[in-house]
Design a protein around this motif. Structure first.
Motif, PDB file in Angstrom:
ATOM      1  N   ASN A 110       0.857  -1.183   0.000  1.00 11.60           N
ATOM      2  CA  ASN A 110       0.000   0.000   0.000  1.00 11.60           C
ATOM      3  C   ASN A 110       0.892   1.230   0.000  1.00 11.60           C
ATOM      4  OD1 ASN A 110       0.475   0.909   2.866  1.00 11.60           O
ATOM      5  ND2 ASN A 110      -0.350  -1.147   3.232  1.00 11.60           N
TER       6      ASN A 110
ATOM      7  N   THR B 170      -2.800  10.479   1.615  1.00 13.71           N
ATOM      8  CA  THR B 170      -3.968   9.827   1.018  1.00 13.71           C
ATOM      9  C   THR B 170      -3.600   8.401   0.625  1.00 13.71           C
ATOM     10  OG1 THR B 170      -4.738  11.958   0.219  1.00 13.71           O
ATOM     11  CG2 THR B 170      -5.690   9.998  -0.818  1.00 13.71           C
TER      12      THR B 170
ATOM     13  N   TYR C 267      -3.527   4.674  -1.094  1.00 14.10           N
ATOM     14  CA  TYR C 267      -3.852   3.985  -2.335  1.00 14.10           C
ATOM     15  C   TYR C 267      -3.270   2.583  -2.267  1.00 14.10           C
ATOM     16  CZ  TYR C 267       0.767   4.839  -4.593  1.00 14.10           C
ATOM     17  OH  TYR C 267       2.100   4.862  -4.933  1.00 14.10           O
ATOM     18  N   SER C 268      -3.884   1.677  -3.015  1.00 16.31           N
ATOM     19  CA  SER C 268      -3.492   0.275  -2.942  1.00 16.31           C
ATOM     20  C   SER C 268      -3.972  -0.464  -4.189  1.00 16.31           C
ATOM     21  CB  SER C 268      -4.116  -0.385  -1.705  1.00 16.31           C
ATOM     22  OG  SER C 268      -5.529  -0.422  -1.839  1.00 16.31           O
TER      23      SER C 268
ATOM     24  N   ALA D  46      -7.725  -0.691  -4.004  1.00 13.29           N
ATOM     25  CA  ALA D  46      -8.389   0.554  -4.389  1.00 13.29           C
ATOM     26  C   ALA D  46      -8.349   0.749  -5.902  1.00 13.29           C
ATOM     27  CB  ALA D  46      -7.729   1.741  -3.694  1.00 13.29           C
ATOM     28  N   ARG D  47      -7.318   0.234  -6.524  1.00  9.68           N
ATOM     29  CA  ARG D  47      -7.161   0.434  -7.962  1.00  9.68           C
ATOM     30  C   ARG D  47      -7.906  -0.591  -8.794  1.00  9.68           C
ATOM     31  NH1 ARG D  47      -1.410   1.332 -11.079  1.00  9.68           N
ATOM     32  NH2 ARG D  47      -2.318   2.318 -12.913  1.00  9.68           N
TER      33      ARG D  47
ATOM     34  N   GLY E  87      -9.671   3.937  -0.953  1.00 15.62           N
ATOM     35  CA  GLY E  87      -8.607   4.910  -1.209  1.00 15.62           C
ATOM     36  C   GLY E  87      -8.635   5.338  -2.655  1.00 15.62           C
ATOM     37  N   THR E  88      -7.726   6.186  -3.011  1.00 17.00           N
ATOM     38  CA  THR E  88      -7.692   6.692  -4.379  1.00 17.00           C
ATOM     39  C   THR E  88      -6.853   5.785  -5.258  1.00 17.00           C
ATOM     40  OG1 THR E  88      -7.447   8.697  -5.709  1.00 17.00           O
ATOM     41  CG2 THR E  88      -5.705   8.265  -4.074  1.00 17.00           C
ATOM     42  N   ASN E  89      -6.706   6.167  -6.513  1.00 16.75           N
ATOM     43  CA  ASN E  89      -5.861   5.442  -7.454  1.00 16.75           C
ATOM     44  C   ASN E  89      -5.463   6.390  -8.569  1.00 16.75           C
ATOM     45  OD1 ASN E  89      -7.912   5.136  -9.708  1.00 16.75           O
ATOM     46  ND2 ASN E  89      -8.997   4.211  -7.986  1.00 16.75           N
TER      47      ASN E  89
ATOM     48  N   GLU F   5      -8.347   7.600 -10.938  1.00 18.04           N
ATOM     49  CA  GLU F   5      -9.263   8.568 -10.333  1.00 18.04           C
ATOM     50  C   GLU F   5      -8.641   9.968 -10.350  1.00 18.04           C
ATOM     51  OE1 GLU F   5     -11.918   8.429  -6.432  1.00 18.04           O
ATOM     52  OE2 GLU F   5      -9.784   8.611  -5.933  1.00 18.04           O
TER      53      GLU F   5
END
Length: 141
Positions: free
Chosen positions: A17, A30, A32-33, A36-37, A46-48, A51
């Protein structure tokens, strides 16, 4: 003009992550992982990167379009722009679909469409996405 962002990743692709931070502070730690993707369509994990590209594309397009509308003497009271970036695992990002609904007093639908297409072609993020299909659906609201 340069803008910066920083990504810190820990671990391998699937179980690892990371966190993202931007120069402005809009993103700070923030998460991301992989999940999340590629796995969580809700966006809650989470974001990616996709996004973030979509946010950049929608924001850039709306600003460019507002400029062209104002130059035309028909400034928008509101532009609601959205970008949907499509990622196909193993292939990559294949497209960005822009949609916009505009509240623009004094403009006809044909001129609105013409200026929307011009904004799509000339916004810096659209230009940087030249390797993929960028589509547009523009409507007066």
């Amino acid at each position: 003009m340069d803008r910066t962002a920083n990504a810190v990743w820990k671990g391998n692709l699937k179980e690892g992550n990371g966190t993202l931070e931007t120069q402005s502070g809009a993103l700070k730690g923030t998460p991301y992982s992989f999940k999340a993707r590629f796995e969580d369509e809700s966006g809650k994990a989470g974001t990616n990167p996709e996004e973030l590209i979509a946010a950049a594309h929608a924001g850039c397009f709306a600003m460019q379009f507002s400029h062209f509308l104002a130059e035309n003497g028909t400034p928008a009271t509101e532009l609601d722009a959205k970008a949907v970036v499509t990622l196909i695992p193993g292939t990559g990002i294949t497209g960005s679909a822009l949609t916009v609904v505009g509240k623009v007093p004094g403009i006809d639908a044909a001129k609105f469409q013409e200026l929307a297409e011009k904004a799509k072609a000339e916004c810096p993020v659209s230009k940087s996405l030249g390797a993929i299909k960028v589509s547009l659906d523009a409507k007066l609201g």
